[in-house]
Design an enzyme around this catalytic site. Structure first.
Site, short mmCIF file in Angstrom:
data_model
loop_
_atom_site.label_atom_id
_atom_site.label_comp_id
_atom_site.label_asym_id
_atom_site.label_seq_id
_atom_site.Cartn_x
_atom_site.Cartn_y
_atom_site.Cartn_z
N CYS A 114 0.72 -1.38 0.02
CA CYS A 114 -0.02 -0.19 0.00
C CYS A 114 0.75 1.34 -0.05
O CYS A 114 1.26 1.77 1.23
CB CYS A 114 -0.88 0.01 1.06
SG CYS A 114 -2.25 1.20 1.13
N ALA A 115 1.26 1.76 -1.09
CA ALA A 115 2.08 2.76 -1.29
C ALA A 115 1.33 3.78 -2.33
O ALA A 115 1.19 3.16 -3.43
CB ALA A 115 3.48 2.53 -1.58
#
Ligand SMILES: [Zn+2]
Ligand SMILES: [Zn+2]
Ligand SMILES: [Zn+2]
Lengths: 153, 404
Positions: free
Chosen positions: A93-94
């Site tokens: 999750c970036a």
């Protein structure tokens, strides 16, 4: 014109194999324009000292206008790093891999960003809701954004 | 695209030696390239923030987001302005590039050769020193710089000592005014009293004032006459020779063709769409989505073409050919990795060739050094890891939990 993605990737391939390749990054496999595997290490005194990870990049023909699909490799040899933004199936999750993507970013730039994401980690743990996410996660992490928007996880 | 042509045209700043041995060359080559496609700017345009891209590259990006890919400052497509000066700089650099590459590699070769066999150059070799042929017919020694591409000494210095021009045509970091000097005064002065001497290395005849550059080049460069010398410089700076006529060209405004307006396709019937395509002599085959995609793409490449200088512009037929190629290689469905598979298959050979080519080139690379910060330049919003990560669970899984 149709080959912008091919030409861009050819240049990035050269960079990753040259003296300009960032420290701790190594191209392991690049048999085509579809999938690349890259080894990544976090240097210095961090929670991930002496651990080795691998990233899988998948590109579509719209690259670099559209972002690559990036995840940590999870197999017999590699595990996803224990990190509050990395799910156990390797999905990350970036923001730069989703809405924060910019076509001026590149494979080496993504690797360096993920390196510093790991380097700054204070506590090794999985994201909340990891098990549920992993159970329903799509193969392609880029589709995950779609699910979030739909709130159908 | 033809594979051979593609291979040939994949060039990048790393074709030049690193900053230490050839200061400025890589950065120059990098500065003239678009950070989206990595090529020299094609129809360069500038955004209000000052960042620049190829017209087509930024228009493609702006279909998704109206901002600058470098700094994220908001910028509508209507704010794009073409950058004529950049386009001229690129035209000059792309024509100079092959010569500069050749000179740089000659230079490197001659250094390696001299370092490898100092014995074959007995009269010339002193470890760590470089010898110069002076007018008295004797060698003087001089500290070798870190690299020959760098200027070893201020010009005035050695000239006073030897009465010779220290200028070498293989120095690539000369400033404009110095170039001028080589072309005119320097040579003219020297010409009157410039005897031909025999090179102590290869025994061939060389103008005395040119003997040092000749030796520096490993006896490869002969500057027999000043005419030849001037020509070399003209090759490097064709813009300077043609500057005048170019300027008048650009200001003799022919009427600029109008840009095509964007259409709002939602309300359009297929019949109307086909008419719009016909108007531009474009194919009218395919379903509605195809027609829209085709028309959108046409507007984009048509408008991007207008950001090229008039003489660089493609004809409408060339643009149509580009459009056809685009349709061939791209599926109209966006953002699906699976769609890429057929495309990847089709380009597998292309890729393998490129890899081979890249490997060949890489073999020649010297020992690794600290990497240049290309990647940090390129990263617009990665100032810290905290900006980078969009708070994983909070935004996503947890949110959806509330909803369900
Ligand atoms: Zn571009
Ligand atoms: Zn900007
Ligand atoms: Zn002006």
């Amino acid at each position: 014109m149709g080959s912008i993605s091919a030409r861009r990737l050819a240049k990035e391939y050269k960079e990753l194999n040259s003296d300009e390749c960032p420290v701790g990054i190594k191209l392991l496999q690049a048999d085509d324009f579809e999938t690349w595997i890259i080894a990544i290490e976090v240097l210095g005194e961090t929670l991930y000292k002496d651990e080795k990870f691998a990233l899988k990049f998948r590109f579509d023909p719209q690259y670099p206008i559209s972002s690559p699909a990036v995840q940590f490799v999870v197999d017999e040899k590699y595990q996803a790093p224990l990190h509050p933004h990395v799910y156990s199936n390797g999905h990350i999750c970036a923001s730069i891999l989703g809405e924060g993507w910019s076509p001026v970013l590149s494979v080496p730039a993504v690797c360096v960003t993920l390196q510093s994401m790991l380097a700054s980690c204070k506590k090794k743990e999985r994201p909340e809701g990891n098990d549920r996410y992993v159970r329903f996660a799509p193969d392609n992490p880029k589709k995950t954004k779609f699910m979030y928007d739909d709130d159908t996880v | 695209m033809d594979t051979a042509a593609l291979l040939k045209s994949v060039s990048d700043p790393s074709d030049f030696p690193d900053e230490k041995s050839a200061p400025g060359l890589r950065s120059l080559d990098h500065a003239l390239r678009c950070n989206i496609c990595g090529e020299f700017f094609d129809g360069p345009v500038t955004l209000p923030c000052g960042h620049g891209f190829c017209s087509l590259c930024i228009r493609e990006h702006m279909r998704q987001e109206s901002n600058c890919p470098m700094c994220r400052v908001a910028a509508p497509e209507s704010s794009l302005r073409k950058n004529i000066a950049m386009e001229e700089a690129i035209a000059a650099w792309t024509s100079a590039r092959p010569l500069v590459l050749r000179l740089v590699s000659d230079e490197k070769k001659s250094i390696t050769e001299r370092e490898a066999n100092p014995s074959t150059t007995p009269s010339n070799a002193v470890n760590g020193k470089k010898r110069k042929w002076s007018s008295e017919g004797t060698f003087t020694t001089q500290e070798a710089g870190p690299s020959k591409v760098q200027k070893e000494k201020p010009a005035g210095d050695s000239r006073k000592n030897s009465g010779q021009s220290p200028k070498s045509p293989i120095r690539v970091d000369e400033r404009d005014d110095e170039v001028e000097m080589v072309n005119t005064s320097d040579i003219e002065e020297a010409d009157a009293v410039d005897p031909v001497v025999n090179c102590p290395m290869c025994a061939k005849s060389v103008l005395e004032s040119r003997i040092n550059p000749h030796i520096d080049s490993g006896c490869k460069i002969f500057l027999a006459s000043k005419g030849q010398n001037v020509n070399n410089w003209l090759k490097i700076f064709p813009g300077r020779a043609k500057g005048k006529e170019k300027q008048t060209d650009d200001t003799s405004n022919d009427v600029e063709p109008d840009r095509l307006p964007k259409a709002s396709y939602g309300v359009l019937k297929e019949k109307k769409l086909r008419e719009m395509l016909q108007e531009h002599k474009l194919p009218t085959t395919g379903d509605k989505a195809t027609l829209i995609a085709r028309h959108q793409r046409w507007i984009m490449i048509y408008n991007a073409n207008l950001d090229r200088a008039a003489k660089q512009r493609k004809t409408n037929n060339e643009l149509r050919a580009d459009l056809a190629r685009w349709e061939e290689t791209r599926s109209f469905k966006k953002d699906q990795v699976s769609d890429g598979v057929a495309y990847q298959e089709a380009h597998k050979n292309e890729f393998n060739q490129m890899i081979k080519d890249a490997r060949k080139r890489l073999v020649k690379k010297e020992t690794p050094e600290k990497s240049r910060s290309t990647t940090t330049h390129a990263a617009p919003s990665t100032s810290g890891p905290s900006n980078v990560v969009a708070g994983g669970d909070d935004d996503n899984v947890a949110d959806s939990q509330d909803e369900s």
